[in-house]
Design a protein around this motif. Sequence first.
Motif, PDB file in Angstrom:
ATOM      1  N   CYS A  54      16.087   3.443  14.949  1.00  0.00           N
ATOM      2  CA  CYS A  54      15.321   2.586  14.046  1.00  0.00           C
ATOM      3  C   CYS A  54      15.971   2.407  12.676  1.00  0.00           C
ATOM      4  O   CYS A  54      15.396   1.779  11.797  1.00  0.00           O
ATOM      5  CB  CYS A  54      13.923   3.158  13.847  1.00  0.00           C
TER       6      CYS A  54
ATOM      7  N   CYS B 213      16.391   4.870  10.599  1.00  0.00           N
ATOM      8  CA  CYS B 213      15.702   5.776   9.672  1.00  0.00           C
ATOM      9  C   CYS B 213      16.736   6.541   8.842  1.00  0.00           C
ATOM     10  O   CYS B 213      17.795   6.896   9.333  1.00  0.00           O
ATOM     11  CB  CYS B 213      14.833   6.766  10.436  1.00  0.00           C
TER      12      CYS B 213
ATOM     13  N   CYS C 144      17.153   9.465   5.291  1.00  0.00           N
ATOM     14  CA  CYS C 144      16.507  10.371   4.347  1.00  0.00           C
ATOM     15  C   CYS C 144      17.543  10.809   3.323  1.00  0.00           C
ATOM     16  O   CYS C 144      18.749  10.771   3.582  1.00  0.00           O
ATOM     17  CB  CYS C 144      15.908  11.583   5.055  1.00  0.00           C
TER      18      CYS C 144
ATOM     19  N   ASN D 223      12.559   7.099   4.633  1.00  0.00           N
ATOM     20  CA  ASN D 223      12.094   5.709   4.659  1.00  0.00           C
ATOM     21  C   ASN D 223      11.172   5.388   5.827  1.00  0.00           C
ATOM     22  O   ASN D 223      10.263   4.574   5.705  1.00  0.00           O
ATOM     23  CB  ASN D 223      13.278   4.734   4.610  1.00  0.00           C
ATOM     24  N   CYS D 224      11.348   6.031   6.994  1.00  0.00           N
ATOM     25  CA  CYS D 224      10.521   5.665   8.141  1.00  0.00           C
ATOM     26  C   CYS D 224       9.099   6.192   8.047  1.00  0.00           C
ATOM     27  O   CYS D 224       8.214   5.729   8.769  1.00  0.00           O
ATOM     28  CB  CYS D 224      11.180   6.126   9.448  1.00  0.00           C
TER      29      CYS D 224
ATOM     30  N   CYS E 155       9.140   1.522  13.507  1.00  0.00           N
ATOM     31  CA  CYS E 155       9.235   2.165  14.818  1.00  0.00           C
ATOM     32  C   CYS E 155       7.856   2.384  15.414  1.00  0.00           C
ATOM     33  O   CYS E 155       7.507   3.496  15.780  1.00  0.00           O
ATOM     34  CB  CYS E 155       9.969   3.504  14.742  1.00  0.00           C
TER      35      CYS E 155
END
Length: 258
Positions: free
Chosen positions: A29, A31, A33, A56-57, A258
Motif C-alpha cells: 500500500c 505505507c 513510517c 501514514n497508513c 488499504c
Amino acid sequence: MNDDGKPDFEKIDDSQNGYLKVWGGWPTCGCSCSSTVGAYKNNKDHYIFLQSEEFNCSWTKESSSNKSLEEIMPDNFGLNSFSSQAINDNLETPSFFIEFEIPRVGTDTHVEIELVPFGLKPSGENAICYSYKQEEYNSRNWTNLSGIKDIVEEIGTSTTLELILAGDFEKINREDVKVISKYIGSGYNEFKTRTDLQNTLKELKLAYEIYNQLEYTELTLGWNRDESKFYIKEVGKKKEKQSFRDFLIENEYWGMIC
C-alpha cells in the motif's frame, strides 16, 4: 522486513550530536513510517529528548518528550502564539496539530501549526494537540467527510455553502440541489441527512474561522538551557487569508488507506 527476513530501513545516526532519524516503508500500500529524536542539554548536563513520529497508513502523527511537552514549551504556548491578537477558541475537539522539525545541528527548532485532517477527532480539551491517529473501529474517532470537498468542487456558487450552513435548502438552485442529493444516503462519503451535512459544515466553519485568525503558521523556537524549555525566538511570514471554499478544497481529509 525484506523477503529474507532482514530489517530494511534507512537511518541517520548522529548520536554524538544528539540526533537520530529512522524511516522506512513496506508494500503493497505504500505505507511508510518515520521517527526522529533530538537531545537538548540543560545547564545541569541533563538531556531533554524531543521525538516526532509519523505512520501514514494509520493517520498517526505524534510529538513526545521524556518531559511533559507543556513543561518544555514556551510559557502559555497555544493558538495565541501564532497571532498578535487574542484568538477566540470555541472548538469542542482539537483541530490543530504542532509539527516539530527537529534539528540535526544546533537547537533552534522549527514548528508549524497544521490542521488535523478533516474527519479525525483527537481527544483533548484544547484546540491544539500533540498527537492524533486513526483509532480501531470499535472506538473509532474518524468519519469520511470527503463528500464535503466533492460538493464544494461541484456546486456552481459559493452562495450555496451559506444556504447549507443556514439550513435553507429550499433556496438552493436546482442544479446545486442535484449535486447535494448525490451525497445524501448511506454510502462511503455520504451524509445520512441534509441536517448531518449542515452540522458537519458548521463544525468545519468554526475551524476555518479560527484558522483565519492565525497571523502566521510557523515559529522558530530557541532553547533555554537554564530553564530547560523552549522560547519563541522568531515568527514566520504572514499567512494569507483564505476563503471558506478554498479552505474546504485545499486541506486534507481522512480516508481509508488499504
